[in-house]
Design a protein around this motif. Structure first.
Motif, PDB file in Angstrom:
ATOM      1  N   ARG A 115      23.321 -22.547  29.958  1.00  0.00           N
ATOM      2  CA  ARG A 115      22.183 -23.381  30.347  1.00  0.00           C
ATOM      3  C   ARG A 115      21.764 -23.219  31.800  1.00  0.00           C
ATOM      4  O   ARG A 115      20.790 -23.840  32.222  1.00  0.00           O
ATOM      5  CB  ARG A 115      22.518 -24.862  30.095  1.00  0.00           C
ATOM      6  CG  ARG A 115      22.981 -25.163  28.680  1.00  0.00           C
ATOM      7  CD  ARG A 115      21.936 -24.820  27.631  1.00  0.00           C
ATOM      8  NE  ARG A 115      20.783 -25.665  27.745  1.00  0.00           N
ATOM      9  CZ  ARG A 115      20.662 -26.834  27.117  1.00  0.00           C
ATOM     10  NH1 ARG A 115      21.627 -27.269  26.337  1.00  0.00           N
ATOM     11  NH2 ARG A 115      19.576 -27.557  27.262  1.00  0.00           N
ATOM     12  N   VAL A 119      22.354 -26.832  35.621  1.00  0.00           N
ATOM     13  CA  VAL A 119      22.878 -27.729  34.591  1.00  0.00           C
ATOM     14  C   VAL A 119      24.386 -27.884  34.745  1.00  0.00           C
ATOM     15  O   VAL A 119      24.941 -28.973  34.566  1.00  0.00           O
ATOM     16  CB  VAL A 119      22.526 -27.205  33.185  1.00  0.00           C
ATOM     17  CG1 VAL A 119      23.181 -28.065  32.094  1.00  0.00           C
ATOM     18  CG2 VAL A 119      21.017 -27.184  32.992  1.00  0.00           C
ATOM     19  N   SER A 123      26.460 -31.263  35.334  1.00  0.00           N
ATOM     20  CA  SER A 123      27.554 -31.645  34.452  1.00  0.00           C
ATOM     21  C   SER A 123      28.784 -32.061  35.247  1.00  0.00           C
ATOM     22  O   SER A 123      29.518 -32.972  34.851  1.00  0.00           O
ATOM     23  CB  SER A 123      27.901 -30.476  33.524  1.00  0.00           C
ATOM     24  OG  SER A 123      26.797 -30.123  32.717  1.00  0.00           O
ATOM     25  N   GLU A 246      20.582 -30.467  37.298  1.00  0.00           N
ATOM     26  CA  GLU A 246      19.907 -30.929  36.084  1.00  0.00           C
ATOM     27  C   GLU A 246      20.927 -31.596  35.177  1.00  0.00           C
ATOM     28  O   GLU A 246      22.034 -31.091  35.004  1.00  0.00           O
ATOM     29  CB  GLU A 246      19.240 -29.743  35.369  1.00  0.00           C
ATOM     30  CG  GLU A 246      18.181 -29.042  36.210  1.00  0.00           C
ATOM     31  CD  GLU A 246      17.588 -27.839  35.510  1.00  0.00           C
ATOM     32  OE1 GLU A 246      17.783 -27.707  34.281  1.00  0.00           O
ATOM     33  OE2 GLU A 246      16.941 -27.024  36.185  1.00  0.00           O
ATOM     34  N   ASP A 248      22.014 -32.767  31.581  1.00  0.00           N
ATOM     35  CA  ASP A 248      21.853 -32.526  30.146  1.00  0.00           C
ATOM     36  C   ASP A 248      23.146 -32.986  29.482  1.00  0.00           C
ATOM     37  O   ASP A 248      24.167 -32.299  29.542  1.00  0.00           O
ATOM     38  CB  ASP A 248      21.600 -31.035  29.898  1.00  0.00           C
ATOM     39  CG  ASP A 248      21.296 -30.723  28.443  1.00  0.00           C
ATOM     40  OD1 ASP A 248      21.830 -31.419  27.562  1.00  0.00           O
ATOM     41  OD2 ASP A 248      20.538 -29.769  28.185  1.00  0.00           O
ATOM     42  N   ALA A 251      24.946 -30.679  26.915  1.00  0.00           N
ATOM     43  CA  ALA A 251      25.510 -29.514  27.586  1.00  0.00           C
ATOM     44  C   ALA A 251      26.724 -29.886  28.428  1.00  0.00           C
ATOM     45  O   ALA A 251      27.633 -29.063  28.626  1.00  0.00           O
ATOM     46  CB  ALA A 251      24.457 -28.855  28.465  1.00  0.00           C
ATOM     47  N   TRP A 410      21.081 -29.926  19.214  1.00  0.00           N
ATOM     48  CA  TRP A 410      22.254 -30.685  19.609  1.00  0.00           C
ATOM     49  C   TRP A 410      23.494 -30.218  18.860  1.00  0.00           C
ATOM     50  O   TRP A 410      24.611 -30.257  19.389  1.00  0.00           O
ATOM     51  CB  TRP A 410      22.017 -32.180  19.393  1.00  0.00           C
ATOM     52  CG  TRP A 410      21.928 -32.598  17.948  1.00  0.00           C
ATOM     53  CD1 TRP A 410      20.811 -32.656  17.180  1.00  0.00           C
ATOM     54  CD2 TRP A 410      23.018 -33.017  17.118  1.00  0.00           C
ATOM     55  NE1 TRP A 410      21.122 -33.074  15.915  1.00  0.00           N
ATOM     56  CE2 TRP A 410      22.461 -33.307  15.850  1.00  0.00           C
ATOM     57  CE3 TRP A 410      24.389 -33.169  17.312  1.00  0.00           C
ATOM     58  CZ2 TRP A 410      23.241 -33.749  14.781  1.00  0.00           C
ATOM     59  CZ3 TRP A 410      25.167 -33.606  16.255  1.00  0.00           C
ATOM     60  CH2 TRP A 410      24.595 -33.894  15.011  1.00  0.00           C
ATOM     61  N   THR A 413      24.723 -27.143  20.594  1.00  0.00           N
ATOM     62  CA  THR A 413      25.378 -27.459  21.859  1.00  0.00           C
ATOM     63  C   THR A 413      26.799 -27.954  21.645  1.00  0.00           C
ATOM     64  O   THR A 413      27.726 -27.565  22.362  1.00  0.00           O
ATOM     65  CB  THR A 413      24.577 -28.525  22.627  1.00  0.00           C
ATOM     66  OG1 THR A 413      23.265 -28.024  22.887  1.00  0.00           O
ATOM     67  CG2 THR A 413      25.245 -28.882  23.937  1.00  0.00           C
TER      68      THR A 413
END
Length: 450
Positions: A115, A119, A123, A246, A248, A251, A410, A413
């Motif tokens: 990603r 991202v 995370s 970012e 997510d 993710a 989803w 992921t």
């Protein structure tokens, strides 16, 4: 003549009041610095290899690599000082050091590969916030991640990252160059030789020895080049090197699960490092310090930072349990990270050499997973079936990357990450199997009363 029994003193016995042995009070400087340097030698390989593994995976320039290395060294040092000295419920005030987690780095790179690094940085921040949030519920959360579950997670991390590292060696042409394979193989061989032949703190630095020795051989044979960062590129830590993080949530699941499993690891480490530790008090403090430093790590583009067991063996071997020693080691790491020429020079290591060292690191992570599972498997017990099914679910996306390509986003992921899929399967099946005997016992007891 009256009197008590004669007291004899063994002149060779260790002084029970020695601050190095009791951990109380700072020891003399002449003893403190050499012992701290010993810890630095044992720790140094991890931040260095982590920075170069990330640089290879993310295709960073030498200047960016130098900046990342500086950040990882400073974070490792600051985290070690925080864990050792503590304050405001952050840090257990025990002789701990902090390093970038091997499994956490692997998960960071997996997210970055899928990603993007922005991202991945987001995370890290989400995982740190979650860890801060769950520390008040430490007792309940840690029960979900026994060695059976953490063993599955660590094993899948190792297997997944060996695959990713192999792809780094392949390169853009779709096939690995013979020179790159030779350089990686030489690095692995030198690392193995260092592990077998060296002793003490030098043996613990086998990865670092492999990096430096591999570089020397590769340069001498013309299999690679040394390209340090230029002074104009800078080599101090940079804020948000991949842009604005970012967020997510799907993710970030691999790192969120890792943050929860780290509570179980912190429990074992705290029990090992001090017989007087109060786990209910000290483990949450360890976790809070990890989370706080990881928040800064996400801002500096580095992976999550975790309290490490790297130094526990040294503590046991020498008998030195002073937290002032590990705090001093942290200060030395901070100084090394802020030494710009050092970061620029180390950033020039050949990529194939770094890939070879990474293969060793992830091979060891895989073995750690096997060791954890070896503590729980008992023949044909239900645990064996839980592990087998969890590993099968986790390895499916590794051996068949396109398996879930037709599924919703989803689903791709969650199930497309072997670590997430395997860990969730292990948690669910272990919880179910643990509940079944309880139900069976209640049914038997009810039948006995009829």
């Amino acid at each position: 003549m009256a009197g008590g029994p004669a007291v004899t003193t063994d002149p060779g016995a260790p002084d029970a009041s020695d601050p190095l042995l009791t951990g109380e009070g700072p020891p003399p400087l002449r003893r403190l610095v050499p012992l701290a340097l010993q810890h630095v030698l044992a720790m140094a390989a991890t931040p260095v290899s982590t920075a170069f593994l990330m640089a290879s995976a993310l295709r960073l320039t030498t200047a960016q690599t130098a900046s990342l290395l500086a950040a990882v060294l400073v974070l490792s040092g600051a985290g070690s000082v925080l864990q050792s000295l503590g304050g405001w419920s952050f840090g257990a005030r025990l002789p701990f050091v902090m390093l970038p987690g091997g499994a956490a780095t692997a998960l960071f790179l997996q997210i970055a590969h899928d990603r993007g690094p922005a991202v991945a940085s987001g995370s890290v921040l989400l995982a740190a916030v979650l860890l801060l949030a769950v520390t008040p519920c430490y007792g309940r959360v840690v029960r979900l991640f026994p060695p059976l579950v953490t063993g599955v997670t660590v094993l899948l991390v190792g297997v997944s990252m060996v695959r990713v590292t192999a792809q780094l060696l392949i390169g853009p042409g779709g096939a690995a160059q013979p020179g790159a394979l030779a350089a990686a193989g030489l690095t692995v061989g030198i690392t193995l030789a260092a592990r077998l032949l060296l002793r003490g703190a030098w043996r613990q630095c086998a990865v670092l020895v492999g990096l430096l020795g591999g570089t020397a051989v590769v340069l001498a044979t013309g299999l690679g080049v040394f390209a340090p960062a230029t002074a104009s590129g800078g080599s101090l830590p940079r804020l948000l090197p991949y842009g604005t993080p970012e967020f997510d949530l799907p993710a970030a699941l691999p790192l969120l699960l890792f943050g929860l499993t780290s509570l179980a690891e912190a429990t074992g480490q705290t029990a090992l490092v001090s017989e007087r530790a109060d786990l209910a008090r000290d483990v949450p403090r360890v976790a809070r310090a990890d989370a706080l430093v990881s928040l800064v790590s996400g801002i500096l583009g580095a992976p999550p930072m975790v309290t490490s067991s790297e130094n526990i063996g040294i503590n046991r071997l020498t008998g030195v349990r002073s937290r002032h020693v590990t705090a001093t080691a942290g200060g030395l790491l901070i100084a090394a990270g802020l030494c710009a020429p050092l970061s620029r020079l180390v950033a020039g290591l050949p990529a194939a050499v770094v890939a070879g060292a990474a293969l060793v690191v992830y091979a060891m992570i895989t073995v750690m997973g096997v060791e954890l599972l070896g503590r729980t498997l008992l023949g044909d017990s239900p645990d064996a079936l839980v592990v087998g099914l969890a590993l099968t679910v986790g390895l499916l996306p590794v051996v068949a990357p396109a398996l879930y390509s037709g599924a919703p986003g989803w689903v791709r992921t969650v199930l497309g990450s072997g670590v997430v899929a395997g860990t969730l399967t292990a948690v669910l099946l272990n919880t179910l199997c643990s509940a079944v005997p309880t139900v069976a016992r209640r049914s038997t007891a009810s039948a006995g009363r009829v």
